[in-house]
Design a protein around this motif. Structure first.
Motif, mmCIF file in Angstrom:
data_model
loop_
_atom_site.group_PDB
_atom_site.id
_atom_site.type_symbol
_atom_site.label_atom_id
_atom_site.label_comp_id
_atom_site.label_asym_id
_atom_site.label_seq_id
_atom_site.Cartn_x
_atom_site.Cartn_y
_atom_site.Cartn_z
ATOM 1 N N LEU A 214 0.826 -1.211 0.000
ATOM 2 C CA LEU A 214 0.000 0.000 0.000
ATOM 3 C C LEU A 214 0.860 1.262 0.000
ATOM 4 C CD1 LEU A 214 -3.007 -0.858 2.346
ATOM 5 C CD2 LEU A 214 -2.983 -0.694 -0.148
ATOM 6 N N MET B 150 2.368 1.673 -3.530
ATOM 7 C CA MET B 150 1.389 1.989 -4.562
ATOM 8 C C MET B 150 1.483 3.444 -5.021
ATOM 9 S SD MET B 150 -2.609 1.099 -4.301
ATOM 10 C CE MET B 150 -3.731 2.350 -4.834
ATOM 11 N N ILE B 151 2.063 4.313 -4.210
ATOM 12 C CA ILE B 151 2.202 5.715 -4.610
ATOM 13 C C ILE B 151 3.110 5.863 -5.826
ATOM 14 C CG2 ILE B 151 4.179 6.359 -3.162
ATOM 15 C CD1 ILE B 151 2.575 9.007 -2.620
ATOM 16 N N MET C 272 1.090 5.045 -9.045
ATOM 17 C CA MET C 272 0.000 6.026 -9.132
ATOM 18 C C MET C 272 0.546 7.393 -9.541
ATOM 19 S SD MET C 272 -2.994 4.618 -8.377
ATOM 20 C CE MET C 272 -4.060 5.823 -7.660
ATOM 21 N N TRP D 122 -2.025 8.868 2.940
ATOM 22 C CA TRP D 122 -1.809 8.055 1.745
ATOM 23 C C TRP D 122 -2.287 6.622 1.965
ATOM 24 C CZ3 TRP D 122 -1.669 7.829 -3.147
ATOM 25 C CH2 TRP D 122 -1.348 6.614 -3.762
ATOM 26 N N ALA E 143 -4.910 4.687 -0.275
ATOM 27 C CA ALA E 143 -4.539 3.454 -0.976
ATOM 28 C C ALA E 143 -5.447 2.309 -0.558
ATOM 29 C CB ALA E 143 -3.065 3.116 -0.707
ATOM 30 N N SER E 144 -5.794 2.238 0.718
ATOM 31 C CA SER E 144 -6.716 1.202 1.185
ATOM 32 C C SER E 144 -8.091 1.375 0.553
ATOM 33 C CB SER E 144 -6.854 1.247 2.709
ATOM 34 O OG SER E 144 -5.650 0.917 3.322
ATOM 35 N N THR F 144 -7.925 0.333 -3.166
ATOM 36 C CA THR F 144 -7.823 -1.118 -3.340
ATOM 37 C C THR F 144 -9.067 -1.849 -2.853
ATOM 38 O OG1 THR F 144 -6.598 -1.335 -1.258
ATOM 39 C CG2 THR F 144 -5.296 -1.155 -3.286
#
Length: 134
Positions: A11, A14-15, A18, A122, A126-127, A130
């Protein structure tokens, strides 16, 4: 994500992709906007390509270089961009401001990703993103 490095929570990581997507959309959109001004268009397309260098560089299987982590895979494109800015300014005898601004935004995105990736804001975002996949 299966592509996250083993020592970084997915997670948090993931930045990186993105931000790559957001940077691509912004740089490509700007290149389309400047399509009738070839000098700006070409430089923005170059920035669009350079945006995707860090993932490729990070996958080069040389452990001694990979050990440098973000300094390596974000540093190489940064040095390349600075070199291109210097060369372009020298060759054309003037600084292209669109190229400069795009380069600054791209280079600034690298440490910003690293700073933001572990924040609760963040991680919550992200959670949330997803959670749509389940």
């Amino acid at each position: 994500s299966a592509s996250a490095p083993p020592d970084i929570p997915p997670l948090s990581f993931m930045i990186v992709p993105m931000t790559d997507l957001v940077m691509f959309a912004g740089l490509f959109g700007a290149a389309i906007y400047y399509r009738k001004r070839p000098a700006h268009h070409k430089r923005l397309m170059l920035l669009t390509v350079i945006n995707f260098l860090p993932p490729a560089i990070a996958r080069i299987p040389i452990e001694s270089l990979q050990a440098f982590g973000p300094l390596y895979f974000f540093g190489v494109p940064t040095v390349l961009l600075i070199g291109l800015l210097i060369y372009d300014t020298w060759r054309n005898r003037k600084l292209d401001r669109v190229f400069l601004v795009g380069s600054i935004i791209l280079i600034a995105s690298y440490p910003i990703r690293l700073i933001v990736m572990g924040t609760s804001g963040w991680l919550n975002f992200a959670s949330w993103i997803t959670s749509w996949a389940t």
